[in-house]
Design a protein around this motif. Sequence first.
Motif, PDB file in Angstrom:
ATOM      1  N   ASP A 161       0.860  -1.178   0.000  1.00  0.00           N
ATOM      2  CA  ASP A 161       0.000   0.000   0.000  1.00  0.00           C
ATOM      3  C   ASP A 161       0.901   1.235   0.000  1.00  0.00           C
ATOM      4  OD1 ASP A 161      -2.551  -1.237   0.139  1.00  0.00           O
ATOM      5  OD2 ASP A 161      -2.169  -1.696   2.252  1.00  0.00           O
ATOM      6  N   LEU A 162       0.546   2.238  -0.809  1.00  0.00           N
ATOM      7  CA  LEU A 162       1.337   3.462  -0.869  1.00  0.00           C
ATOM      8  C   LEU A 162       1.176   4.241   0.429  1.00  0.00           C
ATOM      9  CD1 LEU A 162       3.096   5.487  -2.395  1.00  0.00           C
ATOM     10  CD2 LEU A 162       0.995   6.480  -3.326  1.00  0.00           C
ATOM     11  N   TRP A 163       2.285   4.657   1.009  1.00  0.00           N
ATOM     12  CA  TRP A 163       2.312   5.456   2.226  1.00  0.00           C
ATOM     13  C   TRP A 163       2.850   6.824   1.809  1.00  0.00           C
ATOM     14  CZ3 TRP A 163       4.977   3.282   7.250  1.00  0.00           C
ATOM     15  CH2 TRP A 163       4.548   4.020   8.359  1.00  0.00           C
ATOM     16  N   PRO A 164       1.970   7.779   1.472  1.00  0.00           N
ATOM     17  CA  PRO A 164       2.423   9.048   0.882  1.00  0.00           C
ATOM     18  C   PRO A 164       3.512   9.747   1.679  1.00  0.00           C
ATOM     19  CG  PRO A 164       0.045   8.883   0.725  1.00  0.00           C
ATOM     20  CD  PRO A 164       0.500   7.738   1.582  1.00  0.00           C
ATOM     21  N   ARG A 165       3.459   9.671   2.996  1.00  0.00           N
ATOM     22  CA  ARG A 165       4.466  10.333   3.823  1.00  0.00           C
ATOM     23  C   ARG A 165       5.829   9.632   3.725  1.00  0.00           C
ATOM     24  NH1 ARG A 165       4.122  14.087   8.008  1.00  0.00           N
ATOM     25  NH2 ARG A 165       1.868  14.095   7.738  1.00  0.00           N
ATOM     26  N   HIS A 166       5.813   8.362   3.352  1.00  0.00           N
ATOM     27  CA  HIS A 166       7.059   7.583   3.250  1.00  0.00           C
ATOM     28  C   HIS A 166       7.042   6.783   1.947  1.00  0.00           C
ATOM     29  CE1 HIS A 166       7.934   8.576   7.424  1.00  0.00           C
ATOM     30  NE2 HIS A 166       6.726   8.177   7.749  1.00  0.00           N
ATOM     31  N   PRO A 167       7.178   7.430   0.808  1.00  0.00           N
ATOM     32  CA  PRO A 167       7.035   6.747  -0.479  1.00  0.00           C
ATOM     33  C   PRO A 167       8.122   5.725  -0.773  1.00  0.00           C
ATOM     34  CG  PRO A 167       7.846   8.979  -0.800  1.00  0.00           C
ATOM     35  CD  PRO A 167       7.443   8.873   0.638  1.00  0.00           C
ATOM     36  N   ARG A 168       9.235   5.782  -0.049  1.00  0.00           N
ATOM     37  CA  ARG A 168      10.320   4.818  -0.266  1.00  0.00           C
ATOM     38  C   ARG A 168      10.402   3.796   0.866  1.00  0.00           C
ATOM     39  NH1 ARG A 168      12.738   3.681  -4.651  1.00  0.00           N
ATOM     40  NH2 ARG A 168      14.792   3.547  -3.711  1.00  0.00           N
ATOM     41  N   ALA A 169       9.305   3.629   1.605  1.00  0.00           N
ATOM     42  CA  ALA A 169       9.283   2.676   2.711  1.00  0.00           C
ATOM     43  C   ALA A 169       9.428   1.247   2.188  1.00  0.00           C
ATOM     44  CB  ALA A 169       7.997   2.818   3.501  1.00  0.00           C
TER      45      ALA A 169
ATOM     46  N   VAL B   9      21.464  -2.116  -0.093  1.00  0.00           N
ATOM     47  CA  VAL B   9      20.917  -0.786  -0.354  1.00  0.00           C
ATOM     48  C   VAL B   9      20.928   0.037   0.932  1.00  0.00           C
ATOM     49  CG1 VAL B   9      18.885   0.510  -1.110  1.00  0.00           C
ATOM     50  CG2 VAL B   9      19.455  -1.671  -2.203  1.00  0.00           C
ATOM     51  N   ARG B  10      21.439   1.259   0.850  1.00  0.00           N
ATOM     52  CA  ARG B  10      21.463   2.130   2.021  1.00  0.00           C
ATOM     53  C   ARG B  10      20.040   2.569   2.377  1.00  0.00           C
ATOM     54  NH1 ARG B  10      26.511   3.651   3.428  1.00  0.00           N
ATOM     55  NH2 ARG B  10      28.154   3.405   1.851  1.00  0.00           N
ATOM     56  N   CYS B  11      19.716   2.500   3.673  1.00  0.00           N
ATOM     57  CA  CYS B  11      18.377   2.846   4.143  1.00  0.00           C
ATOM     58  C   CYS B  11      18.477   3.671   5.425  1.00  0.00           C
ATOM     59  CB  CYS B  11      17.559   1.574   4.423  1.00  0.00           C
ATOM     60  SG  CYS B  11      17.315   0.495   2.988  1.00  0.00           S
ATOM     61  N   ARG B  12      17.344   4.221   5.829  1.00  0.00           N
ATOM     62  CA  ARG B  12      17.262   4.960   7.075  1.00  0.00           C
ATOM     63  C   ARG B  12      16.025   4.516   7.840  1.00  0.00           C
ATOM     64  NH1 ARG B  12      18.622   9.748   9.804  1.00  0.00           N
ATOM     65  NH2 ARG B  12      16.878  10.622  11.014  1.00  0.00           N
ATOM     66  N   ALA B  13      16.215   4.184   9.108  1.00  0.00           N
ATOM     67  CA  ALA B  13      15.113   3.793   9.988  1.00  0.00           C
ATOM     68  C   ALA B  13      14.729   4.976  10.866  1.00  0.00           C
ATOM     69  CB  ALA B  13      15.533   2.613  10.859  1.00  0.00           C
ATOM     70  N   ASP B  14      13.435   5.117  11.129  1.00  0.00           N
ATOM     71  CA  ASP B  14      12.978   6.223  11.963  1.00  0.00           C
ATOM     72  C   ASP B  14      11.623   5.890  12.569  1.00  0.00           C
ATOM     73  OD1 ASP B  14      13.060   8.712  13.187  1.00  0.00           O
ATOM     74  OD2 ASP B  14      13.565   9.769  11.338  1.00  0.00           O
ATOM     75  N   GLU B  15      11.199   6.737  13.494  1.00  0.00           N
ATOM     76  CA  GLU B  15       9.873   6.611  14.080  1.00  0.00           C
ATOM     77  C   GLU B  15       8.824   6.991  13.044  1.00  0.00           C
ATOM     78  OE1 GLU B  15       7.223   8.865  17.547  1.00  0.00           O
ATOM     79  OE2 GLU B  15       9.259   9.525  17.060  1.00  0.00           O
ATOM     80  N   ALA B  16       7.783   6.180  12.930  1.00  0.00           N
ATOM     81  CA  ALA B  16       6.673   6.526  12.044  1.00  0.00           C
ATOM     82  C   ALA B  16       5.814   7.606  12.705  1.00  0.00           C
ATOM     83  CB  ALA B  16       5.840   5.292  11.729  1.00  0.00           C
ATOM     84  N   ARG B  17       4.958   8.245  11.923  1.00  0.00           N
ATOM     85  CA  ARG B  17       4.218   9.408  12.412  1.00  0.00           C
ATOM     86  C   ARG B  17       3.355   9.091  13.634  1.00  0.00           C
ATOM     87  NH1 ARG B  17      -0.459  12.851   9.206  1.00  0.00           N
ATOM     88  NH2 ARG B  17      -0.547  14.608  10.664  1.00  0.00           N
ATOM     89  N   PHE B  18       2.677   7.943  13.609  1.00  0.00           N
ATOM     90  CA  PHE B  18       1.797   7.594  14.716  1.00  0.00           C
ATOM     91  C   PHE B  18       2.337   6.397  15.500  1.00  0.00           C
ATOM     92  CE2 PHE B  18      -1.081   9.619  11.584  1.00  0.00           C
ATOM     93  CZ  PHE B  18      -1.482  10.691  12.365  1.00  0.00           C
ATOM     94  N   GLY B  19       3.638   6.334  15.629  1.00  0.00           N
ATOM     95  CA  GLY B  19       4.263   5.222  16.317  1.00  0.00           C
ATOM     96  C   GLY B  19       4.655   4.115  15.350  1.00  0.00           C
ATOM     97  N   GLY B  20       5.412   3.158  15.844  1.00  0.00           N
ATOM     98  CA  GLY B  20       5.947   2.130  14.973  1.00  0.00           C
ATOM     99  C   GLY B  20       7.249   2.597  14.346  1.00  0.00           C
ATOM    100  N   ILE B  21       7.814   1.745  13.519  1.00  0.00           N
ATOM    101  CA  ILE B  21       9.093   2.040  12.871  1.00  0.00           C
ATOM    102  C   ILE B  21       8.917   1.950  11.361  1.00  0.00           C
ATOM    103  CG2 ILE B  21      11.454   1.243  12.513  1.00  0.00           C
ATOM    104  CD1 ILE B  21      11.032   2.522  15.243  1.00  0.00           C
ATOM    105  N   VAL B  22       9.484   2.913  10.657  1.00  0.00           N
ATOM    106  CA  VAL B  22       9.490   2.879   9.206  1.00  0.00           C
ATOM    107  C   VAL B  22      10.943   2.903   8.749  1.00  0.00           C
ATOM    108  CG1 VAL B  22       9.323   5.400   9.034  1.00  0.00           C
ATOM    109  CG2 VAL B  22       8.651   3.979   7.093  1.00  0.00           C
ATOM    110  N   ILE B  23      11.239   2.103   7.726  1.00  0.00           N
ATOM    111  CA  ILE B  23      12.564   2.115   7.109  1.00  0.00           C
ATOM    112  C   ILE B  23      12.388   2.488   5.643  1.00  0.00           C
ATOM    113  CG2 ILE B  23      14.624   0.785   6.509  1.00  0.00           C
ATOM    114  CD1 ILE B  23      14.104  -1.002   8.873  1.00  0.00           C
TER     115      ILE B  23
END
Length: 208
Positions: A130-138, A187-201
């Motif tokens: 599913d497309l996550w507009p805030r994180h299009p490269r998730a 592939v180089r990636c970055r992990a961070d906190e998602a907007r409403f909790g959880g983790i997005v890479i």
Amino acid sequence: MTACRFKRGSPARAVAYVRISTDAACASAPEQRQAIEAWASREGVEIAAWHEDRGEDIGERPGLVAALEALTLAGAGLFAVASEDRASIAGLSGPYRSAAGERGARLVTADGSGMPDGTHRCPICGDPLDLWPRHPRAVCGLCKHEATDEAGRPLEFFNTSFGGGFEARYADTGEPRDSHACVIRGVRCRADEARFGGIVIEAIGGTA
């Protein structure tokens, strides 16, 4: 060399899960099995194991526990249920869906309900998302569990509290890591906190 904590299962093999509740509108076990078998025949997928639960008690689901274990034992890359409502009742839209991912499999529904339409795909493996507009490269849930540091040591990422926050640590020792950077399949990636909790890479491009 990249270290993986699990082996991604075969996309041509599935473990099927059927859940029957007391809801009169709920499809019967034979109907759910028939739907899954028809899907498997269309897609050329082998059903390696069947597991079933009955009743409303969400705390007692031995069939689901056995199905998750069977994913690894069978080397299955797909966890098949009849429909989105069965997935929701089973709890697969939450922690159990993640548990399937940790075992190298992704959830599929026989009728296609609630599944990505294929227009957006994981930038690492190409699985539909599913497309996550805030994180299009998730990246997808499966690829998240293949994250390592630049030397190939496996990493884990967490929220620091129920409300969010970010923490990284080495999966092999529990040692904290003060960095958001990670590598997935080179592939180089970055992990961070998602907007409403959880983790997005997210994949940020380039090779490690």
